[in-house]
Design an enzyme around this catalytic site. Structure first.
Site, PDB file in Angstrom:
ATOM      1  N   ALA A  28       0.808  -1.215   0.000  1.00 10.69           N
ATOM      2  CA  ALA A  28       0.000   0.000   0.000  1.00 10.69           C
ATOM      3  C   ALA A  28       0.845   1.271   0.000  1.00 10.69           C
ATOM      4  O   ALA A  28       0.375   2.318  -0.436  1.00 10.69           O
ATOM      5  CB  ALA A  28      -0.947  -0.003   1.188  1.00 10.69           C
ATOM      6  N   THR A  29       2.085   1.183   0.464  1.00 12.53           N
ATOM      7  CA  THR A  29       2.944   2.371   0.374  1.00 12.53           C
ATOM      8  C   THR A  29       3.078   2.742  -1.102  1.00 12.53           C
ATOM      9  O   THR A  29       2.900   3.904  -1.486  1.00 12.53           O
ATOM     10  CB  THR A  29       4.324   2.084   1.001  1.00 12.53           C
ATOM     11  OG1 THR A  29       4.118   1.818   2.396  1.00 12.53           O
ATOM     12  CG2 THR A  29       5.276   3.263   0.840  1.00 12.53           C
ATOM     13  N   ASN A  44      -5.048   3.943  10.991  1.00 15.62           N
ATOM     14  CA  ASN A  44      -4.252   2.807  11.451  1.00 15.62           C
ATOM     15  C   ASN A  44      -3.824   2.928  12.907  1.00 15.62           C
ATOM     16  O   ASN A  44      -3.423   1.945  13.516  1.00 15.62           O
ATOM     17  CB  ASN A  44      -3.017   2.623  10.563  1.00 15.62           C
ATOM     18  CG  ASN A  44      -2.242   3.896  10.373  1.00 15.62           C
ATOM     19  OD1 ASN A  44      -2.782   4.896   9.903  1.00 15.62           O
ATOM     20  ND2 ASN A  44      -0.981   3.906  10.760  1.00 15.62           N
ATOM     21  N   GLN A  61      -6.642  -0.500   6.333  1.00 15.76           N
ATOM     22  CA  GLN A  61      -7.117  -1.040   7.621  1.00 15.76           C
ATOM     23  C   GLN A  61      -8.591  -1.428   7.565  1.00 15.76           C
ATOM     24  O   GLN A  61      -9.106  -2.045   8.504  1.00 15.76           O
ATOM     25  CB  GLN A  61      -6.893  -0.016   8.749  1.00 15.76           C
ATOM     26  CG  GLN A  61      -5.435   0.301   9.005  1.00 15.76           C
ATOM     27  CD  GLN A  61      -4.659  -0.857   9.633  1.00 15.76           C
ATOM     28  OE1 GLN A  61      -5.241  -1.782  10.192  1.00 15.76           O
ATOM     29  NE2 GLN A  61      -3.340  -0.803   9.537  1.00 15.76           N
ATOM     30  N   SER A  70      -3.519  -3.511   0.997  1.00 17.03           N
ATOM     31  CA  SER A  70      -2.271  -4.202   1.271  1.00 17.03           C
ATOM     32  C   SER A  70      -2.595  -5.613   1.775  1.00 17.03           C
ATOM     33  O   SER A  70      -3.355  -5.773   2.735  1.00 17.03           O
ATOM     34  CB  SER A  70      -1.493  -3.436   2.341  1.00 17.03           C
ATOM     35  OG  SER A  70      -0.303  -4.113   2.638  1.00 17.03           O
ATOM     36  N   HIS A  87      -0.962  -7.853   3.467  1.00 14.70           N
ATOM     37  CA  HIS A  87      -0.550  -8.333   4.796  1.00 14.70           C
ATOM     38  C   HIS A  87      -1.355  -7.742   5.934  1.00 14.70           C
ATOM     39  O   HIS A  87      -1.060  -7.962   7.102  1.00 14.70           O
ATOM     40  CB  HIS A  87       0.956  -8.118   5.014  1.00 14.70           C
ATOM     41  CG  HIS A  87       1.385  -6.705   5.293  1.00 14.70           C
ATOM     42  ND1 HIS A  87       1.695  -6.261   6.556  1.00 14.70           N
ATOM     43  CD2 HIS A  87       1.569  -5.655   4.478  1.00 14.70           C
ATOM     44  CE1 HIS A  87       2.079  -4.987   6.500  1.00 14.70           C
ATOM     45  NE2 HIS A  87       2.008  -4.596   5.245  1.00 14.70           N
ATOM     46  N   THR A 115       7.813  -7.627 -13.819  1.00 13.18           N
ATOM     47  CA  THR A 115       7.289  -8.999 -13.821  1.00 13.18           C
ATOM     48  C   THR A 115       6.448  -9.243 -12.576  1.00 13.18           C
ATOM     49  O   THR A 115       6.876  -8.929 -11.460  1.00 13.18           O
ATOM     50  CB  THR A 115       8.461 -10.005 -13.885  1.00 13.18           C
ATOM     51  OG1 THR A 115       9.233  -9.685 -15.043  1.00 13.18           O
ATOM     52  CG2 THR A 115       7.969 -11.431 -13.960  1.00 13.18           C
ATOM     53  N   CYS A 154       5.167   2.091  10.984  1.00 13.47           N
ATOM     54  CA  CYS A 154       5.893   2.824   9.941  1.00 13.47           C
ATOM     55  C   CYS A 154       6.628   4.015  10.510  1.00 13.47           C
ATOM     56  O   CYS A 154       7.578   4.511   9.912  1.00 13.47           O
ATOM     57  CB  CYS A 154       4.934   3.307   8.884  1.00 13.47           C
ATOM     58  SG  CYS A 154       3.917   1.983   8.312  1.00 13.47           S
TER      59      CYS A 154
HETATM   60  N1  PMP Z   1      -1.787   2.730   4.869  1.00 12.71           N
HETATM   61  C1  PMP Z   1      -2.151   2.322   6.088  1.00 12.71           C
HETATM   62  C2  PMP Z   1      -3.367   2.902   6.731  1.00 12.71           C
HETATM   63  C3  PMP Z   1      -1.388   1.360   6.753  1.00 12.71           C
HETATM   64  O1  PMP Z   1      -1.750   0.955   7.977  1.00 12.71           O
HETATM   65  C4  PMP Z   1      -0.235   0.835   6.118  1.00 12.71           C
HETATM   66  C5  PMP Z   1       0.627  -0.210   6.804  1.00 12.71           C
HETATM   67  N2  PMP Z   1       1.213   0.238   7.997  1.00 12.71           N
HETATM   68  C6  PMP Z   1       0.106   1.304   4.842  1.00 12.71           C
HETATM   69  C7  PMP Z   1      -0.697   2.240   4.247  1.00 12.71           C
HETATM   70  C8  PMP Z   1       1.325   0.802   4.117  1.00 12.71           C
HETATM   71  O2  PMP Z   1       1.126  -0.495   3.643  1.00 12.71           O
HETATM   72  P1  PMP Z   1       2.343  -1.438   3.205  1.00 12.71           P
HETATM   73  O3  PMP Z   1       2.883  -2.025   4.464  1.00 12.71           O
HETATM   74  O4  PMP Z   1       1.695  -2.457   2.328  1.00 12.71           O
HETATM   75  O5  PMP Z   1       3.323  -0.618   2.465  1.00 12.71           O
END
Ligand code: PMP
Length: 383
Positions: A71-72, A151, A179, A199, A201, A239, A324
């Site tokens: 998601a980043t 988050n 989230q 995302s 995970h 890829t 993060c």
């Molecule tokens: N947005 C939110 C609200 C998140 O909680 C996170 C993960 N901490 C991210 C973006 C980033 O996701 P990723 O770990 O897949 O880069």
């Protein structure tokens, strides 16, 4: 160890792990999914099945799913890609100061390139006022980016109201729904969301994979961040990782199917935890009392030093601020927006629950917390 940090990352669902391993071992799925020969087509078919499952989770069509590394990247691609593609129409964006770092920093990157950004604040309950969003939109606004579920606090924004007002003003809306996935229903068409980040995970899938989902009727094109291939319609060349995307697809299908079941159970466990935490004197809940996703409880413990609290809670994996921002000693900017001072923001802990959380774990975590707080207060009684 009691794992209560599902907002940072969920453990890989065993069923997802099994199906990923099967894909990794299958000799028929080892080709480059871009290749036109039969093994390439087999790998691509596996990816297309994952694309459909992710589209269903988001309430979108498979054609709108652009797979990314997480998601980043999805947030950066959605925000920077839209802003650059629409730069001829204007260079103004609207977002909030309580967004995830990947949204905030993508917007700051654009500021350095000459874009103007309106940084909305949220109320002390963590809610962004849709009227403030409406007031911030200007004729040169080319994107609004706001998250569905915070988050750190779990606060749920009124995406439907935001979608309606952005659509009325014909400004695309990007939503970081990381989230929300698997915890709140997401239906981007109905909610009038044009771009949405996910995302894997955070809903039982593997780390290192995610998606930017586009409503293709509304957003036909954005500017890619990377160059060099036709994958993902050229929006995200490179890829594709067959096994990773398969894992995300399986996790998405499980999350969609379990949406009526898991969130109510997790919410009940969260209530059970909060009742114990808030019964300790000087403990208060951060964020709106009820407009919160099922999995997060963020509390501030008055008169206890943040770092000592972290140490004392060592046998439970919880988080101070978001993962993060860790490694960074500054108090959480999100909690400070809720009106907490630096000290209170530092004395805050985020508990986040998931599908594997049990009532026994909650009771043990609550007991550890109660013991830690009373122990620290005995050591350093408040002046
Ligand atoms: N947005 C939110 C609200 C998140 O909680 C996170 C993960 N901490 C991210 C973006 C980033 O996701 P990723 O770990 O897949 O880069």
């Amino acid at each position: 160890m009691i794992y209560l940090d599902h907002a940072a990352s969920t453990p890989l669902d065993p069923q997802v792990a099994e199906s990923m391993a099967a894909v990794m071992r299958d000799p028929a799925l080892q080709a480059n999914p871009s290749s036109s020969h039969a093994p390439g087509r087999a790998a691509r078919a596996c990816i297309e099945a994952a694309r459909s499952a992710v589209a269903t989770l988001a309430g979108a069509t498979p054609a709108g799913v652009v797979f990314t590394s997480g998601a980043t990247e999805a947030n950066n691609l959605g925000i920077i890609g839209t802003a650059r593609f629409r730069a001829v129409r204007g260079r103004h964006l609207v977002t909030s100061a309580a967004e995830h770092a990947s949204v905030r920093e993508a917007c700051r990157c654009l500021e350095r390139e000459g874009w103007a950004v309106t940084w909305l604040e949220c109320g002390r309950d963590g809610l962004v006022d849709p009227a403030a969003v409406a007031a911030a939109i200007r004729p040169d606004t080319t994107l609004v980016s706001l998250m569905a579920v915070n988050n750190e606090t779990g606060v749920v924004q009124d995406i439907e109201a935001l979608g309606a007002l952005c659509r009325q003003r014909d400004v695309p809306l990007h939503v970081d729904a990381v989230q929300a996935a698997g915890r709140e229903p997401i239906d981007m068409r109905r909610e009038q969301v044009d771009l949405l980040s996910l995302s894997a995970h955070k809903f039982g899938g593997p780390r290192g994979v995610g998606a930017l989902v586009l409503d293709t009727d509304r957003v036909a094109r954005i500017q890619p961040l990377y160059h060099g291939g036709a994958q993902e319609r050229g929006l995200r060349p490179g890829t594709l990782p067959t096994h990773q995307l398969h894992g995300m697809g399986v996790a998405a299908a499980i999350a969609s199917a379990r949406l009526p079941l898991d969130p109510p159970r997790i919410a009940a466990l969260r209530t059970r935890l909060e009742e114990r935490l808030l019964a300790v004197s000087g403990v208060r809940l951060n964020g709106h009392a009820t407009r919160r996703a099922c999995h997060i409880a963020n509390v501030t413990v008055a008169g206890v030093e943040g770092e000592s609290l972290q140490l004392a809670l060592e046998e439970i994996a919880v988080s101070a601020g978001s993962a993060c921002d860790s490694g960074n000693d500054d108090p959480s900017p999100v909690l400070m927006l809720l009106g907490l001072d630096r000290e209170a923001a530092r004395s805050s802990v985020r508990f986040s629950l998931g599908v594997s959380t049990t009532a026994e774990e909650i009771d043990r975590a609550a007991a550890v917390f109660e013991h830690a707080v009373s122990h620290l207060r005995r050591l350093a009684p408040a002046a």
